[in-house]
Motif scaffolding. Structure first.
Motif, PDB file in Angstrom:
ATOM      1  N   LEU A 205       0.930  -1.158  -0.177  1.00  0.00           N
ATOM      2  CA  LEU A 205       0.078   0.086   0.097  1.00  0.00           C
ATOM      3  C   LEU A 205       0.985   1.462  -0.031  1.00  0.00           C
ATOM      4  CD1 LEU A 205      -2.790  -1.247   2.447  1.00  0.00           C
ATOM      5  CD2 LEU A 205      -2.965  -0.929  -0.019  1.00  0.00           C
ATOM      6  N   GLN A 206       1.977   1.107   0.831  1.00  0.00           N
ATOM      7  CA  GLN A 206       2.994   2.547   0.882  1.00  0.00           C
ATOM      8  C   GLN A 206       3.366   2.681  -0.609  1.00  0.00           C
ATOM      9  OE1 GLN A 206       5.373   1.491   4.082  1.00  0.00           O
ATOM     10  NE2 GLN A 206       4.218   2.339   5.770  1.00  0.00           N
ATOM     11  N   SER A 207       4.064   1.363  -1.227  1.00  0.00           N
ATOM     12  CA  SER A 207       4.687   1.713  -2.464  1.00  0.00           C
ATOM     13  C   SER A 207       3.488   2.274  -3.477  1.00  0.00           C
ATOM     14  CB  SER A 207       5.188   0.142  -2.811  1.00  0.00           C
ATOM     15  OG  SER A 207       6.181  -0.261  -2.061  1.00  0.00           O
ATOM     16  N   ARG A 208       2.482   1.540  -3.637  1.00  0.00           N
ATOM     17  CA  ARG A 208       1.421   2.095  -4.328  1.00  0.00           C
ATOM     18  C   ARG A 208       0.865   3.810  -4.371  1.00  0.00           C
ATOM     19  NH1 ARG A 208      -3.643  -1.486  -3.969  1.00  0.00           N
ATOM     20  NH2 ARG A 208      -2.051  -3.011  -4.350  1.00  0.00           N
ATOM     21  N   ASP A 209       0.916   4.021  -2.996  1.00  0.00           N
ATOM     22  CA  ASP A 209       0.549   5.572  -2.741  1.00  0.00           C
ATOM     23  C   ASP A 209       1.769   6.444  -3.197  1.00  0.00           C
ATOM     24  OD1 ASP A 209      -0.977   7.433  -1.284  1.00  0.00           O
ATOM     25  OD2 ASP A 209       0.777   7.690  -0.115  1.00  0.00           O
ATOM     26  N   VAL A 210       2.957   6.251  -2.932  1.00  0.00           N
ATOM     27  CA  VAL A 210       4.027   6.950  -3.335  1.00  0.00           C
ATOM     28  C   VAL A 210       4.260   6.811  -4.969  1.00  0.00           C
ATOM     29  CG1 VAL A 210       6.062   5.375  -3.006  1.00  0.00           C
ATOM     30  CG2 VAL A 210       6.332   7.948  -2.598  1.00  0.00           C
ATOM     31  N   ILE A 211       4.204   5.793  -5.460  1.00  0.00           N
ATOM     32  CA  ILE A 211       4.219   5.773  -6.870  1.00  0.00           C
ATOM     33  C   ILE A 211       3.162   6.664  -7.556  1.00  0.00           C
ATOM     34  CG2 ILE A 211       4.056   4.455  -9.027  1.00  0.00           C
ATOM     35  CD1 ILE A 211       5.477   2.186  -7.038  1.00  0.00           C
ATOM     36  N   GLY A 212       2.063   6.484  -7.187  1.00  0.00           N
ATOM     37  CA  GLY A 212       0.955   7.419  -7.462  1.00  0.00           C
ATOM     38  C   GLY A 212       1.267   9.003  -7.241  1.00  0.00           C
ATOM     39  N   GLN A 213       1.877   9.505  -6.297  1.00  0.00           N
ATOM     40  CA  GLN A 213       1.795  10.541  -6.154  1.00  0.00           C
ATOM     41  C   GLN A 213       3.107  11.073  -6.913  1.00  0.00           C
ATOM     42  OE1 GLN A 213       2.830  11.929  -1.782  1.00  0.00           O
ATOM     43  NE2 GLN A 213       2.010   9.993  -1.185  1.00  0.00           N
ATOM     44  N   ALA A 214       4.507  10.144  -7.253  1.00  0.00           N
ATOM     45  CA  ALA A 214       5.151  10.745  -8.108  1.00  0.00           C
ATOM     46  C   ALA A 214       4.866  10.772  -9.476  1.00  0.00           C
ATOM     47  CB  ALA A 214       6.556   9.515  -8.322  1.00  0.00           C
ATOM     48  N   LYS A 215       3.785  10.004  -9.971  1.00  0.00           N
ATOM     49  CA  LYS A 215       3.288  10.078 -11.268  1.00  0.00           C
ATOM     50  C   LYS A 215       2.519  11.315 -11.384  1.00  0.00           C
ATOM     51  CE  LYS A 215       0.739   6.234 -12.803  1.00  0.00           C
ATOM     52  NZ  LYS A 215       0.092   5.143 -12.793  1.00  0.00           N
ATOM     53  N   GLY A 216       1.712  11.447 -10.429  1.00  0.00           N
ATOM     54  CA  GLY A 216       1.168  12.796 -10.662  1.00  0.00           C
ATOM     55  C   GLY A 216       1.882  14.317 -10.617  1.00  0.00           C
ATOM     56  N   ILE A 217       2.921  14.169 -10.101  1.00  0.00           N
ATOM     57  CA  ILE A 217       3.818  15.257 -10.187  1.00  0.00           C
ATOM     58  C   ILE A 217       4.432  15.344 -11.397  1.00  0.00           C
ATOM     59  CG2 ILE A 217       6.005  16.223  -9.499  1.00  0.00           C
ATOM     60  CD1 ILE A 217       5.551  14.827  -6.607  1.00  0.00           C
ATOM     61  N   LEU A 218       4.799  14.093 -12.059  1.00  0.00           N
ATOM     62  CA  LEU A 218       5.250  14.277 -13.343  1.00  0.00           C
ATOM     63  C   LEU A 218       4.176  14.592 -14.435  1.00  0.00           C
ATOM     64  CD1 LEU A 218       7.390  10.998 -13.395  1.00  0.00           C
ATOM     65  CD2 LEU A 218       8.276  13.217 -13.437  1.00  0.00           C
ATOM     66  N   MET A 219       3.137  14.039 -14.271  1.00  0.00           N
ATOM     67  CA  MET A 219       1.873  14.439 -15.481  1.00  0.00           C
ATOM     68  C   MET A 219       1.468  15.976 -15.149  1.00  0.00           C
ATOM     69  SD  MET A 219      -0.358  11.105 -14.230  1.00  0.00           S
ATOM     70  CE  MET A 219      -1.791  11.654 -15.156  1.00  0.00           C
TER      71      MET A 219
END
Length: 258
Positions: A205-219
């Motif tokens: 869950l922690q991995s999924r959350d931080v990867i989602g945040q990073a994708k959002g920043i790049l997008m």
């Protein structure tokens, strides 16, 4: 691990092993004996798993990288140890698509053996197979861990950049090592199944959350889609040889500086 042995001695000894020589007792036998000692000396799950992948690289040298998949009773898959960031990436893609050798090995009855000799010539996994081939992986082989009846605890995974890189004797050695790994894990009493599942679920869950945040920043910053953002994270992980989640964490924590 063990004494230094010439390449010629290794080749000859592997051939004797394949021929089922009754007097087989060369450097490969010594290697397996050392593997057994090291695995059973591990006092925690994490320590045993680290030793498993180290031993796998030594015993199956044609494998470019190795990983261990663990499956919690809830169905959550994680890769607690790997020898290369690309192995972690390939495992995560399998967990996302719910297909691939390591996932399949936890579901396959009997010995739990799953492999493909050349992913560029076709794959039973329509999404994962082509993605792995594009990443430069041509042959794969996974050995299911205990129990014998699916769903298993996990799988020991071998990846090679060469077509037919994990055929014949390499598969036999991988199967033997999978048995060693399963036995060592079964003997480890450092954590209960419930504790292991909780740790895996928390990590996932922690991995999924931080990867989602990073994708959002790049997008947002680059005006790109979710798939392109994930590809940037994936390629950066591979280039730096660190886990994808570590790249994402770095981006999230230092977004003001980057």
């Amino acid at each position: 691990m063990g004494a230094v042995t010439s390449e010629q001695e290794w080749v000859a000894d592997r051939a004797r092993f394949a021929e089922d020589d009754e007097d087989w007792a060369g450097p490969l036998a010594e290697q397996f004996a050392e593997v057994g000692r090291l695995l059973l000396a591990g006092s925690t799950v994490a320590e045993v798993l680290e030793r498993v992948v180290t031993a796998a690289k030594a015993v199956v040298p044609d494998a470019d990288f190795v990983s261990v998949t663990l499956r919690a009773p809830s169905g959550i898959y994680t890769t607690p140890v790997r020898t290369d960031a690309l192995a972690d990436e390939l495992d995560q893609l399998q967990y996302t698509h719910r297909e691939g050798p390591c996932v399949e090995a936890t579901r396959t009855p009997g010995a739990g053996l799953v492999g493909v000799d050349d992913l560029t010539q076709g794959s039973p996994w329509p999404r994962w197979g082509p993605a792995a081939a594009r990443a430069g992986v041509h042959s794969v082989f996974s050995v299911g861990l205990f129990p014998a009846t699916p769903p298993r605890l996990g799988a020991l995974n071998f990846y090679s950049r060469r077509p037919y890189g994990l055929a014949g004797l390499d598969r036999q050695l991988a199967i033997v090592l999978g048995g060693y790994a399963a036995t060592a894990l079964a003997a480890t009493e450092a954590v209960t199944p419930a504790q292991l599942e909780a740790a895996q679920l928390r990590e996932a869950l922690q991995s999924r959350d931080v990867i989602g945040q990073a994708k959002g920043i790049l997008m947002q910053r680059q005006g790109i889609g979710a798939e392109e953002a994930f590809d940037i994270l994936r390629r950066t992980s591979q280039d730096l040889n660190i886990k994808l989640v570590q790249v994402a964490t770095l981006l999230v924590n230092r977004r003001g500086e980057l």
